[in-house]
Motif scaffolding. Structure first.
Motif, PDB file in Angstrom:
ATOM      1  N   GLN A   1       0.868  -1.160  -0.010  1.00  0.00           N
ATOM      2  CA  GLN A   1      -0.131  -0.180   0.135  1.00  0.00           C
ATOM      3  C   GLN A   1       0.660   1.396  -0.183  1.00  0.00           C
ATOM      4  N   LEU A   2       1.877   1.219   0.702  1.00  0.00           N
ATOM      5  CA  LEU A   2       2.917   2.411   0.724  1.00  0.00           C
ATOM      6  C   LEU A   2       3.609   2.628  -0.656  1.00  0.00           C
ATOM      7  N   TYR A   3       3.835   1.400  -1.240  1.00  0.00           N
ATOM      8  CA  TYR A   3       4.504   1.560  -2.666  1.00  0.00           C
ATOM      9  C   TYR A   3       3.180   2.108  -3.604  1.00  0.00           C
ATOM     10  N   LYS A   4       2.077   1.624  -3.423  1.00  0.00           N
ATOM     11  CA  LYS A   4       1.053   2.068  -4.247  1.00  0.00           C
ATOM     12  C   LYS A   4       0.912   3.793  -4.234  1.00  0.00           C
ATOM     13  N   GLU A   5       0.685   4.277  -2.958  1.00  0.00           N
ATOM     14  CA  GLU A   5       0.674   5.691  -2.724  1.00  0.00           C
ATOM     15  C   GLU A   5       1.840   6.228  -3.134  1.00  0.00           C
ATOM     16  N   TYR A   6       3.044   6.025  -2.961  1.00  0.00           N
ATOM     17  CA  TYR A   6       4.273   6.587  -3.435  1.00  0.00           C
ATOM     18  C   TYR A   6       4.196   6.614  -5.130  1.00  0.00           C
ATOM     19  N   LEU A   7       3.916   5.466  -5.737  1.00  0.00           N
ATOM     20  CA  LEU A   7       3.901   5.658  -7.090  1.00  0.00           C
ATOM     21  C   LEU A   7       2.854   6.154  -7.724  1.00  0.00           C
ATOM     22  N   ALA A   8       1.685   6.409  -7.272  1.00  0.00           N
ATOM     23  CA  ALA A   8       0.688   7.041  -7.740  1.00  0.00           C
ATOM     24  C   ALA A   8       0.995   8.441  -8.137  1.00  0.00           C
ATOM     25  N   GLU A   9       2.117   8.945  -7.790  1.00  0.00           N
ATOM     26  CA  GLU A   9       2.546  10.381  -8.042  1.00  0.00           C
ATOM     27  C   GLU A   9       3.374  10.285  -9.450  1.00  0.00           C
ATOM     28  N   LEU A  10       3.974   9.160  -9.937  1.00  0.00           N
ATOM     29  CA  LEU A  10       4.772   9.169 -10.869  1.00  0.00           C
ATOM     30  C   LEU A  10       4.002   8.364 -12.248  1.00  0.00           C
ATOM     31  N   ASP A  11       4.388   9.493 -13.403  1.00  0.00           N
ATOM     32  CA  ASP A  11       3.684   8.999 -14.662  1.00  0.00           C
ATOM     33  C   ASP A  11       4.251   8.032 -15.154  1.00  0.00           C
ATOM     34  N   GLY A  12       3.990   7.048 -16.033  1.00  0.00           N
ATOM     35  CA  GLY A  12       4.571   5.914 -16.576  1.00  0.00           C
ATOM     36  C   GLY A  12       4.920   4.715 -15.839  1.00  0.00           C
ATOM     37  N   VAL A  13       4.386   4.826 -14.538  1.00  0.00           N
ATOM     38  CA  VAL A  13       4.769   3.774 -13.534  1.00  0.00           C
ATOM     39  C   VAL A  13       3.829   3.313 -12.781  1.00  0.00           C
ATOM     40  N   GLU A  14       3.310   2.144 -12.853  1.00  0.00           N
ATOM     41  CA  GLU A  14       1.952   1.676 -12.073  1.00  0.00           C
ATOM     42  C   GLU A  14       2.375   0.141 -11.464  1.00  0.00           C
ATOM     43  N   LEU A  15       1.838   0.068 -10.396  1.00  0.00           N
ATOM     44  CA  LEU A  15       1.849  -1.010  -9.566  1.00  0.00           C
ATOM     45  C   LEU A  15       0.917  -2.362 -10.198  1.00  0.00           C
ATOM     46  N   VAL A  16       1.381  -3.463 -10.391  1.00  0.00           N
ATOM     47  CA  VAL A  16       0.645  -4.456 -10.989  1.00  0.00           C
ATOM     48  C   VAL A  16      -0.691  -4.902  -9.861  1.00  0.00           C
ATOM     49  N   SER A  17      -1.642  -4.607  -9.949  1.00  0.00           N
ATOM     50  CA  SER A  17      -2.732  -4.889  -9.034  1.00  0.00           C
ATOM     51  C   SER A  17      -3.231  -6.431  -8.738  1.00  0.00           C
ATOM     52  N   GLU A  18      -3.829  -6.470  -7.680  1.00  0.00           N
ATOM     53  CA  GLU A  18      -4.372  -7.994  -7.433  1.00  0.00           C
ATOM     54  C   GLU A  18      -5.663  -8.040  -8.110  1.00  0.00           C
ATOM     55  N   PRO A  19      -5.769  -9.430  -8.665  1.00  0.00           N
ATOM     56  CA  PRO A  19      -6.847  -9.230  -9.577  1.00  0.00           C
ATOM     57  C   PRO A  19      -8.168  -9.401  -8.726  1.00  0.00           C
ATOM     58  N   ARG A  20      -9.228  -9.051  -9.245  1.00  0.00           N
ATOM     59  CA  ARG A  20     -10.855  -8.874  -8.749  1.00  0.00           C
ATOM     60  C   ARG A  20     -11.121 -10.376  -8.050  1.00  0.00           C
ATOM     61  N   ASP A  21     -11.581 -10.463  -6.829  1.00  0.00           N
ATOM     62  CA  ASP A  21     -12.081 -11.842  -6.289  1.00  0.00           C
ATOM     63  C   ASP A  21     -10.617 -12.689  -5.882  1.00  0.00           C
ATOM     64  N   CYS A  22      -9.621 -12.079  -5.844  1.00  0.00           N
ATOM     65  CA  CYS A  22      -8.242 -12.741  -5.405  1.00  0.00           C
ATOM     66  C   CYS A  22      -7.603 -12.108  -4.228  1.00  0.00           C
ATOM     67  N   SER A  23      -6.883 -13.017  -3.550  1.00  0.00           N
ATOM     68  CA  SER A  23      -6.165 -12.247  -2.437  1.00  0.00           C
ATOM     69  C   SER A  23      -4.771 -12.571  -2.786  1.00  0.00           C
ATOM     70  N   THR A  24      -3.769 -12.003  -3.075  1.00  0.00           N
ATOM     71  CA  THR A  24      -2.523 -12.088  -3.407  1.00  0.00           C
ATOM     72  C   THR A  24      -1.624 -12.009  -1.970  1.00  0.00           C
ATOM     73  N   ASN A  25      -0.642 -12.734  -1.681  1.00  0.00           N
ATOM     74  CA  ASN A  25       0.422 -12.665  -0.546  1.00  0.00           C
ATOM     75  C   ASN A  25       1.568 -11.354  -0.632  1.00  0.00           C
ATOM     76  N   TYR A  26       1.490 -10.816  -1.799  1.00  0.00           N
ATOM     77  CA  TYR A  26       2.400  -9.832  -2.160  1.00  0.00           C
ATOM     78  C   TYR A  26       3.828 -10.445  -2.023  1.00  0.00           C
ATOM     79  N   TRP A  27       4.108 -11.528  -2.275  1.00  0.00           N
ATOM     80  CA  TRP A  27       5.303 -11.996  -2.038  1.00  0.00           C
ATOM     81  C   TRP A  27       6.470 -11.092  -2.908  1.00  0.00           C
ATOM     82  N   LEU A  28       5.841 -10.770  -4.212  1.00  0.00           N
ATOM     83  CA  LEU A  28       6.543  -9.997  -5.161  1.00  0.00           C
ATOM     84  C   LEU A  28       5.742  -8.932  -5.627  1.00  0.00           C
ATOM     85  N   VAL A  29       6.310  -7.701  -5.324  1.00  0.00           N
ATOM     86  CA  VAL A  29       5.630  -6.480  -5.478  1.00  0.00           C
ATOM     87  C   VAL A  29       6.115  -6.205  -7.141  1.00  0.00           C
TER      88      VAL A  29
END
Length: 124
Positions: free
Chosen positions: A54-82
């Motif tokens: 979530q911290l990465y997502k908030e920081y990266l929201a300010e950068l153009d051309g960079v996005e976090l790969v999101s968790e698919p709908r109806d899924c729960s990832t362990n975020y082993w790898l961001v």
């Protein structure tokens, strides 16, 4: 080809291109004990990974051309790898912050199983 190592991959500092298919069924007692001990702490570990993401997502929201790969709908990832996706088609037009991210982060490109020679030559 006989490969005597836990994984069959071409030597490279960061690429993980496998050149043969194999299975590793070993599990040492110490690995089993560590796994069981970590299961007792699983909820805290998952919470910490989600919080960091979530911290990465908030920081990266300010950068153009960079996005976090999101968790698919109806899924729960362990975020082993961001994972980040760079959306600028022209690397030279990428913002300088993107280069900073690449320099500071321990990063590597996504695996491309459809391009790995072993995947192209195998029915597996």
């Amino acid at each position: 080809m006989l490969v005597i190592c836990p994984i069959a991959k071409q030597p490279h500092p960061w690429a993980f291109d496998h050149d043969s298919v194999g299975w590793n069924y070993r599990l040492l007692n110490i690995n089993a004990a560590l796994g069981l001990a970590q299961l007792e702490d699983l909820d805290r570990r998952l919470y910490a990974k989600r919080h960091l993401t979530q911290l990465y997502k908030e920081y990266l929201a300010e950068l153009d051309g960079v996005e976090l790969v999101s968790e698919p709908r109806d899924c729960s990832t362990n975020y082993w790898l961001v994972c980040l996706r760079f959306t600028t088609e022209d690397p030279l037009a990428a913002p300088p912050e993107r280069l900073q991210l690449l320099e500071l982060a321990h990063g590597r490109p996504f695996a491309s199983p459809n391009l790995d020679p072993i995947a192209l030559s195998s029915d597996v």
